[in-house]
Write an enzyme that holds these catalytic residues in place. Structure first.
Site, PDB file in Angstrom:
ATOM      1  N   LYS A  13      61.806 -57.660 -32.540  1.00  0.00           N
ATOM      2  CA  LYS A  13      61.715 -58.441 -31.294  1.00  0.00           C
ATOM      3  C   LYS A  13      61.375 -59.902 -31.604  1.00  0.00           C
ATOM      4  O   LYS A  13      62.042 -60.812 -31.129  1.00  0.00           O
ATOM      5  CB  LYS A  13      60.662 -57.839 -30.348  1.00  0.00           C
ATOM      6  CG  LYS A  13      60.937 -56.398 -29.951  1.00  0.00           C
ATOM      7  CD  LYS A  13      59.989 -55.899 -28.871  1.00  0.00           C
ATOM      8  CE  LYS A  13      58.541 -55.798 -29.300  1.00  0.00           C
ATOM      9  NZ  LYS A  13      58.289 -54.794 -30.362  1.00  0.00           N
ATOM     10  N   ARG A  88      54.505 -53.056 -21.479  1.00  0.00           N
ATOM     11  CA  ARG A  88      54.385 -51.998 -22.475  1.00  0.00           C
ATOM     12  C   ARG A  88      53.940 -50.685 -21.841  1.00  0.00           C
ATOM     13  O   ARG A  88      53.793 -49.685 -22.560  1.00  0.00           O
ATOM     14  CB  ARG A  88      53.348 -52.410 -23.513  1.00  0.00           C
ATOM     15  CG  ARG A  88      53.935 -52.875 -24.851  1.00  0.00           C
ATOM     16  CD  ARG A  88      52.767 -53.329 -25.685  1.00  0.00           C
ATOM     17  NE  ARG A  88      52.944 -53.273 -27.100  1.00  0.00           N
ATOM     18  CZ  ARG A  88      53.220 -54.330 -27.860  1.00  0.00           C
ATOM     19  NH1 ARG A  88      53.462 -55.494 -27.310  1.00  0.00           N
ATOM     20  NH2 ARG A  88      53.253 -54.213 -29.169  1.00  0.00           N
ATOM     21  N   ARG A 127      55.740 -56.126 -43.978  1.00  0.00           N
ATOM     22  CA  ARG A 127      55.856 -57.380 -43.222  1.00  0.00           C
ATOM     23  C   ARG A 127      54.733 -58.359 -43.570  1.00  0.00           C
ATOM     24  O   ARG A 127      53.584 -57.977 -43.737  1.00  0.00           O
ATOM     25  CB  ARG A 127      55.811 -57.077 -41.715  1.00  0.00           C
ATOM     26  CG  ARG A 127      55.948 -58.325 -40.867  1.00  0.00           C
ATOM     27  CD  ARG A 127      56.371 -57.994 -39.475  1.00  0.00           C
ATOM     28  NE  ARG A 127      55.284 -57.428 -38.683  1.00  0.00           N
ATOM     29  CZ  ARG A 127      55.400 -57.167 -37.370  1.00  0.00           C
ATOM     30  NH1 ARG A 127      56.527 -57.377 -36.746  1.00  0.00           N
ATOM     31  NH2 ARG A 127      54.368 -56.663 -36.704  1.00  0.00           N
ATOM     32  N   ARG A 159      49.303 -59.019 -41.175  1.00  0.00           N
ATOM     33  CA  ARG A 159      48.566 -58.741 -39.937  1.00  0.00           C
ATOM     34  C   ARG A 159      47.686 -57.515 -40.139  1.00  0.00           C
ATOM     35  O   ARG A 159      48.109 -56.545 -40.754  1.00  0.00           O
ATOM     36  CB  ARG A 159      49.566 -58.454 -38.804  1.00  0.00           C
ATOM     37  CG  ARG A 159      50.101 -59.692 -38.154  1.00  0.00           C
ATOM     38  CD  ARG A 159      51.231 -59.400 -37.209  1.00  0.00           C
ATOM     39  NE  ARG A 159      50.972 -58.344 -36.234  1.00  0.00           N
ATOM     40  CZ  ARG A 159      51.789 -58.077 -35.202  1.00  0.00           C
ATOM     41  NH1 ARG A 159      52.890 -58.784 -35.030  1.00  0.00           N
ATOM     42  NH2 ARG A 159      51.510 -57.111 -34.355  1.00  0.00           N
ATOM     43  N   ARG A 170      50.268 -47.155 -33.791  1.00  0.00           N
ATOM     44  CA  ARG A 170      51.077 -48.048 -32.938  1.00  0.00           C
ATOM     45  C   ARG A 170      52.380 -47.362 -32.529  1.00  0.00           C
ATOM     46  O   ARG A 170      52.834 -47.504 -31.399  1.00  0.00           O
ATOM     47  CB  ARG A 170      51.359 -49.365 -33.677  1.00  0.00           C
ATOM     48  CG  ARG A 170      50.113 -50.226 -33.790  1.00  0.00           C
ATOM     49  CD  ARG A 170      50.299 -51.342 -34.778  1.00  0.00           C
ATOM     50  NE  ARG A 170      51.237 -52.351 -34.324  1.00  0.00           N
ATOM     51  CZ  ARG A 170      51.877 -53.180 -35.144  1.00  0.00           C
ATOM     52  NH1 ARG A 170      51.705 -53.101 -36.440  1.00  0.00           N
ATOM     53  NH2 ARG A 170      52.685 -54.089 -34.653  1.00  0.00           N
TER      54      ARG A 170
HETATM   55  P1  AMP Z   1      52.757 -57.253 -30.874  1.00  0.00           P
HETATM   56  O1  AMP Z   1      52.674 -58.522 -31.625  1.00  0.00           O
HETATM   57  O2  AMP Z   1      53.682 -57.336 -29.680  1.00  0.00           O
HETATM   58  O3  AMP Z   1      53.074 -56.064 -31.761  1.00  0.00           O
HETATM   59  O4  AMP Z   1      51.309 -56.979 -30.250  1.00  0.00           O
HETATM   60  C1  AMP Z   1      50.169 -56.805 -31.082  1.00  0.00           C
HETATM   61  C2  AMP Z   1      49.093 -56.058 -30.335  1.00  0.00           C
HETATM   62  O5  AMP Z   1      48.701 -56.824 -29.176  1.00  0.00           O
HETATM   63  C3  AMP Z   1      49.489 -54.702 -29.767  1.00  0.00           C
HETATM   64  O6  AMP Z   1      49.421 -53.666 -30.736  1.00  0.00           O
HETATM   65  C4  AMP Z   1      48.465 -54.548 -28.633  1.00  0.00           C
HETATM   66  O7  AMP Z   1      47.198 -54.208 -29.152  1.00  0.00           O
HETATM   67  C5  AMP Z   1      48.388 -55.964 -28.081  1.00  0.00           C
HETATM   68  N1  AMP Z   1      49.406 -56.171 -27.036  1.00  0.00           N
HETATM   69  C6  AMP Z   1      50.463 -57.022 -27.069  1.00  0.00           C
HETATM   70  N2  AMP Z   1      51.181 -56.951 -25.939  1.00  0.00           N
HETATM   71  C7  AMP Z   1      50.559 -56.021 -25.158  1.00  0.00           C
HETATM   72  C8  AMP Z   1      50.826 -55.468 -23.869  1.00  0.00           C
HETATM   73  N3  AMP Z   1      51.891 -55.854 -23.145  1.00  0.00           N
HETATM   74  N4  AMP Z   1      49.972 -54.525 -23.406  1.00  0.00           N
HETATM   75  C9  AMP Z   1      48.900 -54.133 -24.102  1.00  0.00           C
HETATM   76  N5  AMP Z   1      48.606 -54.587 -25.329  1.00  0.00           N
HETATM   77  C10 AMP Z   1      49.420 -55.533 -25.865  1.00  0.00           C
END
Ligand code: AMP
Length: 214
Positions: A13, A88, A127, A159, A170
């Site tokens: 993404k 999400r 990554r 990360r 996840r």
């Molecule tokens: P990402 O970079 O999109 O993988 O997001 C990293 C982390 O941020 C996720 O594993 C969640 O802990 C939190 N997060 C990001 N977007 C959301 C969302 N829409 N709802 C809840 N938690 C989120």
């Protein structure tokens, strides 16, 4: 134009988001990036989000919804936005529809990047990210030009939530809480499923074609 970019962690993404946002001239809004930026600054929002992120869990809906609604009121988001990593959960999707409706808008497309779990684990565990510009690398498939350094000169790091122990959770959270959105947007006639395996350009072209910009 409101476009949602849906897909499991590691589906690509973040890699595709910049090009799509540029093509449609809309801002790229990544909730994960917003949380990470807040964490870097040590804000209360960042520290609150960290508790969930480190466990591979989702940040509570009300907090994320408020954050996105607030961001969507900014002038640059008036023509639309590319939402990456949001919604999400079904509750978030419902709140987004409601919020958009109240301002006379609606979701136009939900692009869903499909990648099998085995490939996701390999992608996520290798990554590496740039601390400055957010560019994403992979230790095997696309290593940074110099060890530990991004092409912009920034520091490369892994990360915390890309550690193998967190990745499994996840993916579980994605399948349990986020994947129902595929049917949700499918029923609304908005789903644009994309094969997320191939080169960055191949996938980008599939997305453009699905959005009528081929
Ligand atoms: P990402 O970079 O999109 O993988 O997001 C990293 C982390 O941020 C996720 O594993 C969640 O802990 C939190 N997060 C990001 N977007 C959301 C969302 N829409 N709802 C809840 N938690 C989120």
């Amino acid at each position: 134009m409101i476009i949602i970019l849906l897909g499991p962690p590691g589906a690509g993404k973040g890699t595709q988001a910049g090009a799509i946002a540029e093509k449609f001239n809309i801002p790229h809004i990544s909730t994960g990036d917003i949380f990470r930026a807040n964490l870097k600054e040590g804000t209360p929002l960042g520290l609150e989000a960290k508790k969930y992120m480190d466990a591979g869990a989702l940040v509570p809906d009300d907090l994320v919804v408020r954050l996105v609604a607030d961001r969507l009121t900014a002038p640059d988001a008036r023509p639309g936005a590319l939402l990456d990593g949001f919604p999400r959960t079904e509750a978030q999707a419902g709140a987004l529809s409601e919020y958009l409706r109240s301002s006379g808008r609606q979701v136009d497309h939900c692009v869903c990047l499909n990648v099998p779990d085995e490939a996701l684990v390999a992608r996520l565990s290798g990554r590496r990210m740039c601390r400055s510009c957010g560019a994403s690398y992979h230790v095997v498939y696309s290593p940074p030009p110099a060890e530990g350094r991004c092409r912009c000169g920034g520091d490369i790091y892994q990360r915390d939530d890309d550690l193998e122990s967190t990745i499994v959770n996840r993916l579980k959270v994605y399948h349990e809480q986020t994947s129902p959105l595929v049917a949700w947007y499918g029923q609304a006639g908005l789903l644009r499923p994309i094969d997320g395996q191939g080169t960055v350009d191949e996938i980008k072209n599939r997305i453009y074609a699905a959005l009528g910009q081929g």
